[in-house]
Each structure stands twice: as structure tokens, then as C-alpha cells.
Design a protein around this motif. Structure first.
Motif: not given
Length: 374
Positions: A286-292, A294-295
């Protein structure tokens, strides 16, 4: 040779002694009978009629009591065969020939005595003997195939050997012998033109690392409760095999894996450029997981599709969890399951359980030893 005298003759002979006063030897000699018989008739005649009737009634009651008791004892031991086939009843009767009478057992179990004696001479019918012979050939064919042949193939094999049996008969004999073809699990495969890969496999099954926070692995499993499924996501440090992050929820969304990773980041605030390996599940893609990731300067890594060994460490942890704790319990509620899983992870596994990969020390002890040596 014993003679059987009619009752009227006995009565008149007794009257000669009792009413007319003749002696027993004299009457016996004149009637041509033995003194012993006449003495017995006289003694029996002197017993009051009421007492004799009472004794006869007692005798009959004793006989009836003996019969009822015997039938009760037979039923007590043979209740399980009352509704079985006749041959199973015959087997029961045979096993108790030294205890009960055959007539009584046959009457209680509702079978014919003549049939029982005929069965004793030949317990197996011709059909049973034929089935037994055929079953041996079926078992030989089954073993020879490595346990993968079912009734259709075994039937063809037997026909090649000259047998004239039908598939239904073979299937019935196999079912009775509990022989079942081992064909493995049936899976449905779906083709996709271009498989989506959210991240490359940076771990490449390198499960042995020399320092903490070099590589983490994450996965999800499910726990059964009477309220429904409880899903558990974990994050383990490959260095110590310690569970550094976890989350438990009743739904399996991307939120559960993000919360587990958030706990790992909270526990390891100095961790940078850590490889976080998982499978290609929708939660991890999911995008939310990958964004987390990266952050927090974490590097995503994913298993190849259909290669469960790429995430073997997480799978091994879940196996230990379910073998050592979950399969020994029956959880009534998710709340109860959460409390028990928390106890296993934080109290037992991380701090107490001896891990074979770590030289039989706990993950906490392994990390503490490393910190002291550094």
C-alpha cells in the motif's frame, strides 16, 4: 432301571402307611417298590399343602430372578452390538460362551441359535474371503504407487492383473481400510500479464546479520477466537530474532502493519537505512506503508512471488507461537487472545525463551551481551 410311577399310585401307596398304619417295608414289599422311594413319598406327603405350594412359588421366583439377572448382564455387556450386524452379534456370543448360555444370549440379541452354530463352523463367507484377498492386492498397489493412486487407477491396475472388480467395490474397500490418494492441496492460480512489484528483494535470504538494526522482517498471521479472527502483525530484528514491533487488530488492513512498524521505530529510534523485508501482501504494497518507510529512512524489501522461504524467519516465529501457545488454548474473546499473545511475545519470547539460533539464550540476553562487548 428307574421306574416312573403315576401320582395316583404314589398317593394310594402313601395312604397304606399313613391312614392304615402299615409299615413302610411291608407296603414296599407288597407293592414291589423300594423302601427308599416309599419313605420319600411319605415324607413329602406329610408336608402341609400350603407350605409345599409356597416352596414351589419360591422356587419359580428364584428361577425367574436368575433368568432376568442373566439377561440384564448380557444386555449390559452387549448394548453396543444390539444394532450391529448379525455376525458382530455372533462374535459377541462366542466371546462369552464360558459365561452365559447360548440359548439365552441368542434370545436376548434376537438371533437364531442354528445360525450361530453354522457361523462357528465357517465365520467368513465366500464374499468376505474374496474381499480380503482383493484388499491385499489393493494395498500392494497403493503402496507401490507411493500412496498417490485412488480407486480409479487401482481398479485399472487390478484389471491388468486379471481381476474383474468394479471401481465402486475398490472404492468401498479402500474407504474401509482408510486408504486415500495423497494428491496434496488444490490451489487456484491466477495469471496476470505484468506482476506488480512494490519493492525489490534486497534481503535475498541473508538471514544472518552481524549487527542490530541491519535488517528487519515483518509478516501477518491470524488467531482464531470465538468472537472471530484476530490478526497479528510483527516486526523482528534478524540480528537477535527479537520481536521489536507488533500490532493486533480484528481487521487486516494496511494500518496493522504500519502500527507494528511504528512500535519498532519507537523502540529503535537510532535505526537508519534498515532493510524491512516482507511478502507482497496488499498491506505491505500500500502507498501508506511505503510512505511510512520513506519518511523514516527505511528500505523496503519484498519476497519473490510464491517463495515463502524468502521470509522464513517470520514464518518460523509464527510456527513457534502457535505450537507453544496458541494451539494449547481456546480463546473466548479477542481481548483474552490479545492478553495471552502479549504475554508470549513480551514476557516469554523476548525475555525468557531460549533460542537455538542464538546459542540457546533469549533475544534480550543476546542483545545485552552484544552491547556489553561493543
Amino acid at each position: 432301571m428307574n421306574k416312573k410311577y403315576p401320582d395316583e399310585f404314589k398317593q394310594e401307596a402313601v395312604r397304606q402307611v399313613i391312614e392304615k398304619g402299615h409299615s413302610v417295608p411291608d407296603v414296599a414289599k407288597r407293592l414291589g417298590i423300594s423302601d427308599k422311594s416309599l419313605y420319600y413319598w411319605v415324607s413329602k406327603a406329610k408336608v402341609p399343602a400350603s407350605q409345599s405350594a409356597e416352596q414351589e412359588e419360591i422356587r419359580k421366583l428364584k428361577v425367574e430372578l436368575k433368568r432376568v439377572t442373566e439377561e440384564r448382564n448380557i444386555l449390559k455387556g452387549g448394548r453396543r452390538v444390539l444394532c450391529k450386524r448379525v455376525k458382530e452379534k455372533y462374535t459377541f456370543i462366542k466371546s462369552r460362551l464360558n459365561v452365559y448360555r447360548v440359548n439365552t444370549m441368542c434370545r436376548v440379541l434376537n438371533v437364531h441359535r442354528s445360525g450361530f452354530y453354522a457361523w462357528l463352523k465357517e465365520p467368513q463367507s465366500k464374499a468376505e474371503k474374496a474381499n480380503l484377498r482383493l484388499l491385499k492386492q489393493i494395498q500392494a498397489s497403493y503402496v507401490q504407487s507411493g500412496g498417490v493412486y485412488g480407486s480409479p487407477r487401482i481398479t485399472h491396475e487390478l484389471r491388468r492383473l486379471g481381476e474383474t472388480c468394479g471401481e465402486n467395490r475398490v472404492a468401498k474397500l479402500m474407504k474401509q481400510a482408510k486408504l486415500k490418494a495423497n494428491i496434496g492441496y488444490k490451489r487456484r492460480y491466477f495469471k496476470s500479464s505484468t506482476p506488480h512489484i512494490a519493492a525489490d528483494n534486497h534481503l535475498q535470504q541473508q538471514f544472518v546479520v552481524c549487527e542490530p538494526d541491519t535488517a528487519w522482517v515483518s509478516d501477518i498471521t491470524y488467531i482464531k477466537t470465538y468472537e472471530g479472527w484476530l490478526y497479528l502483525a510483527v516486526v523482528l530484528d534478524l540480528f537477535s530474532r527479537k520481536v521489536i514491533g507488533w500490532s493486533m487488530q480484528q481487521t487486516m488492513t494496511s494500518d496493522i502493519v504500519i502500527k507494528a512498524l511504528l512500535m519498532a521505530v519507537w523502540r529503535r529510534p537510532k535505526a537508519k537505512d534498515v532493510i524491512v523485508h516482507s511478502d507482497q501482501g496488499s498491506q505491505y504494497a500500500s502507498g501508506d506503508y511505503l510512505d511510512f518507510l520513506a519518511a523514516h529512512n527505511l528500505i523496503p524489501s519484498m519476497s519473490r512471488r510464491g517463495h515463502c522461504l524468502d521470509n522464513a524467519v517470520a514464518e518460523s516465529f509464527f510456527h513457534s507461537l502457535k505450537t507453544e501457545r496458541v494451539k494449547r488454548k481456546v480463546y473466548a474473546t479477542r481481548r483474552e487472545a490479545k492478553a495471552d499473545l502479549f504475554d508470549y511475545i513480551e514476557v516469554f519470547y523476548n525475555r525468557t525463551r531460549l533460542h537455538s539460533h542464538l546459542g540457546h539464550v533469549s533475544p534480550d540476553e543476546y542483545e545485552n551481551t552484544y552491547s556489553q562487548a561493543s
